[in-house]
Design an enzyme around this catalytic site. Structure first.
Site, PDB file in Angstrom:
ATOM      1  N   GLY A  11      26.984  64.481  20.041  1.00 52.63           N
ATOM      2  CA  GLY A  11      28.053  65.016  19.188  1.00 52.63           C
ATOM      3  C   GLY A  11      27.826  66.500  18.907  1.00 52.63           C
ATOM      4  N   SER A  18      26.374  59.284  20.620  1.00 52.28           N
ATOM      5  CA  SER A  18      25.224  59.612  19.774  1.00 52.28           C
ATOM      6  C   SER A  18      25.475  60.883  18.967  1.00 52.28           C
ATOM      7  CB  SER A  18      23.989  59.805  20.651  1.00 52.28           C
ATOM      8  OG  SER A  18      24.207  60.861  21.569  1.00 52.28           O
ATOM      9  N   GLU A  62      18.563  55.259  14.080  1.00 58.42           N
ATOM     10  CA  GLU A  62      19.452  54.238  14.640  1.00 58.42           C
ATOM     11  C   GLU A  62      18.750  53.593  15.839  1.00 58.42           C
ATOM     12  OE1 GLU A  62      23.151  55.548  16.692  1.00 58.42           O
ATOM     13  OE2 GLU A  62      24.097  53.950  15.523  1.00 58.42           O
ATOM     14  N   CYS A 114      27.793  50.957  16.285  1.00 63.74           N
ATOM     15  CA  CYS A 114      27.497  52.128  15.451  1.00 63.74           C
ATOM     16  C   CYS A 114      27.484  51.735  13.981  1.00 63.74           C
ATOM     17  CB  CYS A 114      28.512  53.224  15.716  1.00 63.74           C
ATOM     18  SG  CYS A 114      30.198  52.635  15.709  1.00 63.74           S
ATOM     19  N   GLU A 139      32.935  60.314  16.454  1.00 60.95           N
ATOM     20  CA  GLU A 139      32.548  59.041  15.847  1.00 60.95           C
ATOM     21  C   GLU A 139      31.135  58.770  16.348  1.00 60.95           C
ATOM     22  OE1 GLU A 139      31.544  55.603  15.414  1.00 60.95           O
ATOM     23  OE2 GLU A 139      33.229  54.836  16.607  1.00 60.95           O
ATOM     24  N   LYS A 165      36.809  60.465  29.938  1.00 63.92           N
ATOM     25  CA  LYS A 165      35.526  60.365  30.658  1.00 63.92           C
ATOM     26  C   LYS A 165      34.845  59.109  30.136  1.00 63.92           C
ATOM     27  CE  LYS A 165      31.459  61.044  30.699  1.00 63.92           C
ATOM     28  NZ  LYS A 165      30.456  59.959  30.898  1.00 63.92           N
TER      29      LYS A 165
HETATM   30  P1  NAI Z   1      25.489  59.300  24.574  1.00 60.29           P
HETATM   31  O1  NAI Z   1      25.977  59.950  23.338  1.00 60.29           O
HETATM   32  O2  NAI Z   1      24.566  60.072  25.461  1.00 60.29           O
HETATM   33  O3  NAI Z   1      26.741  58.852  25.501  1.00 60.29           O
HETATM   34  C1  NAI Z   1      28.057  58.653  25.049  1.00 60.29           C
HETATM   35  C2  NAI Z   1      29.027  59.338  26.003  1.00 60.29           C
HETATM   36  O4  NAI Z   1      28.776  60.737  25.990  1.00 60.29           O
HETATM   37  C3  NAI Z   1      28.897  58.895  27.463  1.00 60.29           C
HETATM   38  O5  NAI Z   1      30.176  58.881  28.059  1.00 60.29           O
HETATM   39  C4  NAI Z   1      28.063  60.023  28.071  1.00 60.29           C
HETATM   40  O6  NAI Z   1      28.252  60.178  29.455  1.00 60.29           O
HETATM   41  C5  NAI Z   1      28.594  61.222  27.317  1.00 60.29           C
HETATM   42  N1  NAI Z   1      27.700  62.374  27.288  1.00 60.29           N
HETATM   43  C6  NAI Z   1      26.336  62.386  27.310  1.00 60.29           C
HETATM   44  N2  NAI Z   1      25.879  63.651  27.298  1.00 60.29           N
HETATM   45  C7  NAI Z   1      26.951  64.458  27.254  1.00 60.29           C
HETATM   46  C8  NAI Z   1      27.129  65.885  27.225  1.00 60.29           C
HETATM   47  N3  NAI Z   1      26.102  66.723  27.246  1.00 60.29           N
HETATM   48  N4  NAI Z   1      28.403  66.364  27.161  1.00 60.29           N
HETATM   49  C9  NAI Z   1      29.453  65.551  27.146  1.00 60.29           C
HETATM   50  N5  NAI Z   1      29.356  64.200  27.186  1.00 60.29           N
HETATM   51  C10 NAI Z   1      28.121  63.660  27.240  1.00 60.29           C
HETATM   52  O7  NAI Z   1      24.838  57.944  24.177  1.00 60.29           O
HETATM   53  P2  NAI Z   1      23.769  57.080  25.008  1.00 60.29           P
HETATM   54  O8  NAI Z   1      22.773  57.989  25.666  1.00 60.29           O
HETATM   55  O9  NAI Z   1      24.485  56.163  25.871  1.00 60.29           O
HETATM   56  O10 NAI Z   1      23.064  56.289  23.840  1.00 60.29           O
HETATM   57  C11 NAI Z   1      22.082  56.932  23.026  1.00 60.29           C
HETATM   58  C12 NAI Z   1      22.185  56.481  21.595  1.00 60.29           C
HETATM   59  O11 NAI Z   1      23.430  56.921  21.054  1.00 60.29           O
HETATM   60  C13 NAI Z   1      22.184  54.987  21.374  1.00 60.29           C
HETATM   61  O12 NAI Z   1      20.895  54.459  21.338  1.00 60.29           O
HETATM   62  C14 NAI Z   1      22.883  54.888  20.048  1.00 60.29           C
HETATM   63  O13 NAI Z   1      21.962  55.136  19.019  1.00 60.29           O
HETATM   64  C15 NAI Z   1      23.893  56.011  20.079  1.00 60.29           C
HETATM   65  N6  NAI Z   1      25.243  55.549  20.466  1.00 60.29           N
HETATM   66  C16 NAI Z   1      26.204  55.457  19.508  1.00 60.29           C
HETATM   67  C17 NAI Z   1      27.447  54.965  19.825  1.00 60.29           C
HETATM   68  C18 NAI Z   1      28.528  54.837  18.813  1.00 60.29           C
HETATM   69  O14 NAI Z   1      29.360  53.959  18.942  1.00 60.29           O
HETATM   70  N7  NAI Z   1      28.614  55.700  17.828  1.00 60.29           N
HETATM   71  C19 NAI Z   1      27.762  54.481  21.169  1.00 60.29           C
HETATM   72  C20 NAI Z   1      26.707  54.684  22.128  1.00 60.29           C
HETATM   73  C21 NAI Z   1      25.494  55.180  21.754  1.00 60.29           C
END
Ligand code: NAI
Ligand code: MG
Length: 505
Positions: free
Chosen positions: A259, A255, A407, A310, A276, A201
């Site tokens: 997670g 995020s 973060e 990250c 991660e 996904k």
């Molecule tokens: P997010 O954690 O919401 O999105 C990452 C992935 O998870 C995307 O594919 C999203 O569609 C999916 N996702 C979102 N909600 C979900 C759910 N309930 N069940 C399953 N999958 C789900 O991150 P977002 O909103 O894009 O960014 C928010 C914050 O997260 C950022 O400001 C940053 O601090 C952090 N982040 C950390 C990353 C890393 O590399 N560790 C990468 C992206 C964001």
């Protein structure tokens, strides 16, 4: 600060073939076929530099995820499960070759979709993605079990025991938008090397490069259904994948907040989970450090990929005596960075990925100022179109401030002075819910090692930062995650261990 946003679409800057590819609504990959969503829905994919639509993409939801999981199960029980490790390895290697053969095109897509400079994607994201497949292709033939001498007291010597590592099964993988192609590679390559099948996904902000990769996967000879790619939103497609009873394991990058949701969704049937997640990584500068190298390294540590890493070195601890010099040096570097559209060859930093991230990062800047922090440079958005934020160095912070604790995921550095490299420095560096990465800058090798040993982080860089390699494990302590990506270590995310004992007397 030099901001160059074009008035016309950045699409003009990419070859006609890529424009044509983007001109059609992009379908998803299920069971080797390119299909539209069962609901018929599509969503817009935008260029974050111009806020203009690039294309539309099929919007997967629970029904598409279900079809993809079924296809992945059939492939696992079918040709993929029966394929020899050597042939599997060759296909994985071919995927790496095809990525390099399409270097420019993939870097262009990455730049348009994510906003990062084409010049950066071309030397970092795309070659690193290819390398991950090349590196992992070698593991396909080297996943070995062990002979184990057992002591069975009732009948010594009567048994032969060994372990047989087996693919964990159907894997659900959910990835973010900061390195769209590379995150797909980090996830797909080890899953394929271990013989798993996958439903991927991709992030709703940046689905394009993974969809193009899907075409290359099929060209490389991957059997139908081994990798299925479903674009869609987190709370629909993502949540359905994390909870699907046909999925054996969920691998997630994103995020810390999501997670936790993944763990909850997976807990119903106790799926295996690897995570991660976020970071707020300390980067420590001792007064004996090479100042020029430190200023360059710490600048890259926070500003690379617009701070959307990250592992960004977002808390810079600088020893008092050199604080002003180092902070001023980084601020001067920040002011030289050319902001602009990613496809402009002069651009050094693009926009943030989305309006949401732009709102988040500028919100943190506002909160920092309100709580009494001061911007040595930056501190605000840039330009009047696109999601540009000025590279920023914040000083006069307090440990309790949100900008120090949370973060930010943008080009925002918090610079913090310290007196001595003693227990209180280590305590301050470790004073975070995260534990992903850390840096140490000093000419004293022994002291660097001592500090590195005491930092609660999955990666420590000494006199360098952001050095990644397919062979090195990467992942987090504390709330930065579970398990490791890359290297031999990642294989355990995708394997079960079976102990087989036979009676031989
Ligand atoms: P997010 O954690 O919401 O999105 C990452 C992935 O998870 C995307 O594919 C999203 O569609 C999916 N996702 C979102 N909600 C979900 C759910 N309930 N069940 C399953 N999958 C789900 O991150 P977002 O909103 O894009 O960014 C928010 C914050 O997260 C950022 O400001 C940053 O601090 C952090 N982040 C950390 C990353 C890393 O590399 N560790 C990468 C992206 C964001
Ligand atoms: Mg989110």
């Amino acid at each position: 600060m030099n901001i160059q946003t074009t008035d016309s679409s950045t699409l003009e800057r990419v070859p006609a073939a890529l424009r044509e590819w983007l001109a059609k609504p992009r379908p998803m990959l299920i069971n080797g076929k390119w299909v539209q969503a069962k609901s018929g829905k599509v969503f817009d994919v935008n260029d974050p530099a111009t806020e203009m639509r690039l294309t539309t993409v099929a919007e997967g939801d629970a029904a598409d995820i279900d079809a993809a999981v079924r296809a992945a199960r059939a492939a696992l029980d079918g040709p993929w499960g029966r394929m020899s490790p050597s042939v599997r390895g060759r296909i994985i290697h071919r995927i790496g070759d095809l990525i390099l053969e399409h270097l420019d095109e993939l870097a262009q897509l990455e730049s348009l979709d994510n906003g990062k400079p084409f010049s950066v994607a071309r030397v970092a994201d795309v070659p690193l993605s290819a390398d991950m497949f090349h590196y992992m292709s070698g593991w396909a033939t080297k996943i070995e079990g062990k002979y184990i001498p057992i002591s069975n007291l009732a009948a010594p010597g009567q048994y032969l025991s060994f372990t047989r590592p087996e693919p964990i099964g159907v894997v659900g993988q959910i990835i973010p938008w900061n390195f769209p192609l590379l995150m797909a590679a980090w996830k797909l390559a080890p899953a394929l090397a271990t013989g798993c099948t996958v439903v991927l996904k991709v992030a709703e902000e940046t689905p394009l490069s993974a969809l193009r990769l899907g075409e290359l996967l099929m060209e490389a000879g991957l059997p139908d259904g081994v990798v299925n790619i479903v674009p869609g939103f987190g709370d629909t497609a993502g949540a359905a994948l994390a909870a699907h009873p046909g999925v054996d394991k969920v691998a997630f990058t994103g995020s810390t907040e999501v997670g936790r949701l993944i763990v909850q969704a997976a807990s119903r049937d106790l799926k295996k989970v690897s995570l991660e997640l976020g970071g707020k990584s300390p980067n420590i500068v001792l007064e004996d450090a090479d100042i020029d190298a430190t200023i360059a390294g710490a600048s890259a540590g926070i500003f690379f990929n617009h701070g959307q890493c990250c592992n960004a070195g977002s808390r810079l601890f600088i020893q008092e005596k050199i604080f002003d010099k180092v902070a001023a040096g980084i601020a001067a570097n920040a002011e030289k960075i050319k902001l602009g559209v990613g496809m402009d060859p002069l651009t050094e930093m693009g926009p943030l990925v989305s309006e949401v991230q732009y709102g988040r990062v500028t919100g943190y800047l506002k909160s920092g100022m309100e709580e009494g922090a001061r911007a040595l440079t930056g501190g605000a958005a840039a330009g009047n179109r696109g999601y540009f934020v000025k590279p920023t160095v914040l000083v006069d912070t307090k440990p309790a401030m949100k900008v120090v604790r949370e973060e930010i995921f943008g080009p925002v550095l918090v610079a913090i002075p310290f007196k001595e490299a003693d227990d209180s420095l280590i305590a301050a560096a470790n004073d975070t819910i995260y534990g992903l990465a850390a840096g140490v800058w000093t000419r004293d090798g022994a002291k660097a090692q001592q500090i590195a040993n005491r930092l609660k982080a999955g990666t420590v860089w000494i006199n360098c930062y952001h050095v990644f390699d397919s062979a090195l494990p990467f992942g987090g302590y504390k709330q930065s995650g579970w398990g490791r990506e890359m290297g031999q270590a990642v294989l355990s995310n995708y394997l079960e261990t079976k102990a087989i004992t036979s009676r031989i007397h």
